[in-house]
Design an enzyme around this catalytic site. Sequence first.
Site, PDB file in Angstrom:
ATOM      1  N   GLU A 308     -10.426 -17.718   8.992  1.00 36.72           N
ATOM      2  CA  GLU A 308      -8.995 -17.545   8.775  1.00 36.72           C
ATOM      3  C   GLU A 308      -8.673 -16.106   8.378  1.00 36.72           C
ATOM      4  O   GLU A 308      -9.270 -15.595   7.417  1.00 36.72           O
ATOM      5  CB  GLU A 308      -8.526 -18.504   7.673  1.00 36.72           C
ATOM      6  N   GLU A 339     -10.868 -25.857   8.457  1.00 34.81           N
ATOM      7  CA  GLU A 339     -12.216 -25.580   7.961  1.00 34.81           C
ATOM      8  C   GLU A 339     -13.284 -26.403   8.681  1.00 34.81           C
ATOM      9  O   GLU A 339     -14.373 -25.901   8.987  1.00 34.81           O
ATOM     10  CB  GLU A 339     -12.304 -25.819   6.449  1.00 34.81           C
ATOM     11  N   PHE A 362     -12.212 -19.429   0.474  1.00 36.23           N
ATOM     12  CA  PHE A 362     -12.646 -19.749  -0.894  1.00 36.23           C
ATOM     13  C   PHE A 362     -13.605 -20.934  -0.768  1.00 36.23           C
ATOM     14  O   PHE A 362     -13.365 -21.835   0.029  1.00 36.23           O
ATOM     15  CB  PHE A 362     -11.482 -20.216  -1.774  1.00 36.23           C
ATOM     16  N   ASP A 364     -13.808 -23.465  -2.428  1.00 29.33           N
ATOM     17  CA  ASP A 364     -13.096 -24.736  -2.646  1.00 29.33           C
ATOM     18  C   ASP A 364     -12.759 -25.425  -1.315  1.00 29.33           C
ATOM     19  O   ASP A 364     -12.728 -26.645  -1.228  1.00 29.33           O
ATOM     20  CB  ASP A 364     -11.791 -24.475  -3.405  1.00 29.33           C
ATOM     21  N   PHE A 365     -12.482 -24.625  -0.295  1.00 28.92           N
ATOM     22  CA  PHE A 365     -12.032 -25.203   0.977  1.00 28.92           C
ATOM     23  C   PHE A 365     -13.184 -25.774   1.798  1.00 28.92           C
ATOM     24  O   PHE A 365     -12.957 -26.455   2.787  1.00 28.92           O
ATOM     25  CB  PHE A 365     -11.272 -24.173   1.816  1.00 28.92           C
ATOM     26  N   ILE A 366     -14.411 -25.519   1.363  1.00 27.74           N
ATOM     27  CA  ILE A 366     -15.547 -26.042   2.114  1.00 27.74           C
ATOM     28  C   ILE A 366     -15.597 -27.565   1.987  1.00 27.74           C
ATOM     29  O   ILE A 366     -16.166 -28.255   2.831  1.00 27.74           O
ATOM     30  CB  ILE A 366     -16.869 -25.379   1.663  1.00 27.74           C
ATOM     31  N   HIS A 408      -8.873 -23.324  -6.613  1.00 24.19           N
ATOM     32  CA  HIS A 408      -9.287 -21.996  -6.158  1.00 24.19           C
ATOM     33  C   HIS A 408     -10.285 -21.355  -7.115  1.00 24.19           C
ATOM     34  O   HIS A 408     -10.473 -20.138  -7.087  1.00 24.19           O
ATOM     35  CB  HIS A 408      -8.084 -21.055  -6.044  1.00 24.19           C
TER      36      HIS A 408
HETATM   37  C1  LIG Z   1      -7.619 -25.663   3.179  1.00 23.31           C
HETATM   38  C2  LIG Z   1      -7.180 -24.264   2.879  1.00 23.31           C
HETATM   39  N1  LIG Z   1      -7.611 -23.249   3.671  1.00 23.31           N
HETATM   40  C3  LIG Z   1      -7.220 -21.971   3.421  1.00 23.31           C
HETATM   41  C4  LIG Z   1      -6.395 -21.691   2.371  1.00 23.31           C
HETATM   42  C5  LIG Z   1      -5.978 -20.225   2.067  1.00 23.31           C
HETATM   43  N2  LIG Z   1      -4.549 -20.065   2.397  1.00 23.31           N
HETATM   44  C6  LIG Z   1      -3.592 -20.130   1.458  1.00 23.31           C
HETATM   45  S1  LIG Z   1      -2.054 -20.025   2.101  1.00 23.31           S
HETATM   46  C7  LIG Z   1      -2.660 -19.872   3.672  1.00 23.31           C
HETATM   47  C8  LIG Z   1      -1.696 -19.771   4.819  1.00 23.31           C
HETATM   48  C9  LIG Z   1      -0.849 -20.997   4.935  1.00 23.31           C
HETATM   49  O1  LIG Z   1      -0.018 -20.927   6.055  1.00 23.31           O
HETATM   50  P1  LIG Z   1       1.163 -21.944   6.226  1.00 23.31           P
HETATM   51  O2  LIG Z   1       0.694 -23.347   6.024  1.00 23.31           O
HETATM   52  O3  LIG Z   1       1.826 -21.645   7.524  1.00 23.31           O
HETATM   53  O4  LIG Z   1       2.115 -21.611   4.997  1.00 23.31           O
HETATM   54  P2  LIG Z   1       3.018 -20.304   4.761  1.00 23.31           P
HETATM   55  O5  LIG Z   1       2.355 -19.528   3.672  1.00 23.31           O
HETATM   56  O6  LIG Z   1       3.136 -19.537   6.034  1.00 23.31           O
HETATM   57  O7  LIG Z   1       4.338 -20.881   4.330  1.00 23.31           O
HETATM   58  C10 LIG Z   1      -4.049 -19.887   3.669  1.00 23.31           C
HETATM   59  C11 LIG Z   1      -4.892 -19.730   4.870  1.00 23.31           C
HETATM   60  C12 LIG Z   1      -5.993 -22.767   1.553  1.00 23.31           C
HETATM   61  N3  LIG Z   1      -5.209 -22.585   0.475  1.00 23.31           N
HETATM   62  N4  LIG Z   1      -6.370 -24.036   1.839  1.00 23.31           N
END
Ligand SMILES: Cc1ncc(C[n+]2csc(CCOP(=O)(O)OP(=O)(O)O)c2C)c(N)n1
Length: 516
Positions: A308, A339, A362, A364-366, A408
């Site tokens: 990501e 993931e 992170f 945590d996401f694993i 996190h």
């Molecule tokens: C399962 C997971 N993977 C990765 C992340 C890291 N992360 C936090 S916000 C984000 C982007 C989220 O995009 P979206 O759902 O479109 O929300 P937006 O911030 O654009 O409103 C990521 C990859 C996370 N929090 N949870």
Amino acid sequence: MLIPSGLFNNDSIGLAEHQEATAVGAISSLMKSDYITSTHRGHGHCVSKGLFALYQMNEDELNKFIESAKTNLFDTDQYDNLLEAAVDYHLFRTMAELIGKEEGYCRGRGGGMHIADFSVGNMGANAIVGGSFGIATGAAFTIAHYGQEKIILCCVGDGSMNNGIAHEAMNFATMAQFKKGLPVVYFVENNQYGYTGQQKGEVTGIELLAKRGCAYNDVSMHAESICGMNVLSVREAVRRARELCIKGEGPVLIEANEIDSNYKTKQILRNPRKYPRNNEGKILARHAVTEALIEEMMRDKRVVLWGEDISEHGGAFSATLGLYDIFGAQRIFNTAISEAAIIGTGVGAAMTGLRPVVEIMFIDFILQAMDQVGNQAAKARFMFGGQYSIPLTIRTTIGGGKGYAGQHSQSLESVLTHFPGLKVVIPSNAYDMKGLLKTAIRDDNPVIFIEHQWVYLEKAVVPEREEYLIPFGEARVVKEGRDITVVAYSHMVSQHIQAVLPATFLMKLLVIVFTT
Ligand SMILES: Cc1ncc(C[n+]2csc(CCOP(=O)(O)OP(=O)(O)O)c2C)c(N)n1
Ligand SMILES: [Mg+2]
């Protein structure tokens, strides 16, 4: 509905600048007993849900809402108007939660990414992208089970739509065994980006996410794509969606489009560079990671990176910054927030001739991908009688130390070491980061490579010219002594060194820099 007159007026409301229109417009169409779930950016949803619920409350309910004010050090005496006091108390508790205070809605335990107020039906923000899909769908099941006249609005980002739980939850909500569809509105705030991964033209194959709704049942889940910048169109769409749900014709999928962006096309290939050393020959550990990746990608074209936001953006911690400019999209690309797919595809690609280095932002996401880690990556070589090797490196991070709350801040390495077939590597300094990562990439087994976010910012001497690899399985003795043995890894190594160095007696400090 008891929305105060004048709040929504066609003449005075134009387009919102950012994402305000979605939280305000959507939640204004809910009744106070309706539920919401929210995203990692749930502040607006929290403010809005509380506000519109308060506007619908009678005097007794408002009094009940502010009855905890004294305990939370909020002075209501200064207000003549009960509603005004309740609204300010709501904002006070929201702000208190955002800054981690005891007076906040979750007593400061949730913080910005986990704010919830059950008393007005806000079932909580969620720092796991897609984390609220299952919860919202389960709540919709309870509503249907008890025949209650309410719905749940499941606010999610476009990024979450590519996470397995999104599909699983939407399928659950439309299962044929439910005579009526579940009363849930999946409300996708499509700002076109999941962090930096672009919905159109990059991490999905479709223009409109709403299109996915038609696949879940034969009558096609009601789905529409609307302008999310216009508070009135959002309000109207959610009002209609709510009606459908109440009639038993849910679920509904609404895609609220927030920004119409052009997607990037930049494709520059540059010469790689070494990071400039300071006068002691030191570089940051995160640059040591970048150097290791560059060297291995130069050495072996089978090394391909995905994860990501790792491409142009360089990942959440900039460890892959610049690689896209050198190697282009064939060798490093962004994935959706998926993931399980990131690791599962890594396993398949490793079995068939690539040496993937995939990133989980992170640790945590694993947990989203544990089947891929524990049952696929770890087992494939053994189960298939050694026919395959799995030269897969899974890079991930630990160690926020920033009050990032429950989702996190975990150190899950001990969980991962329970799977035979995986190697778990956790370096403690820049020198080891580089040497161990290069070893990991060349290993024929799946390696989970865990980088500490604080270590990233520490400098150490890293040779500029000569190449070096550090073998797995050997501990380093940092300081010899007589009385005590301290075993540490990752960031705790430098912490222990700081604690031990001033001591007057000699200690035996054995430092394990990784486990296998
Ligand atoms: C399962 C997971 N993977 C990765 C992340 C890291 N992360 C936090 S916000 C984000 C982007 C989220 O995009 P979206 O759902 O479109 O929300 P937006 O911030 O654009 O409103 C990521 C990859 C996370 N929090 N949870
Ligand atoms: Mg988004």
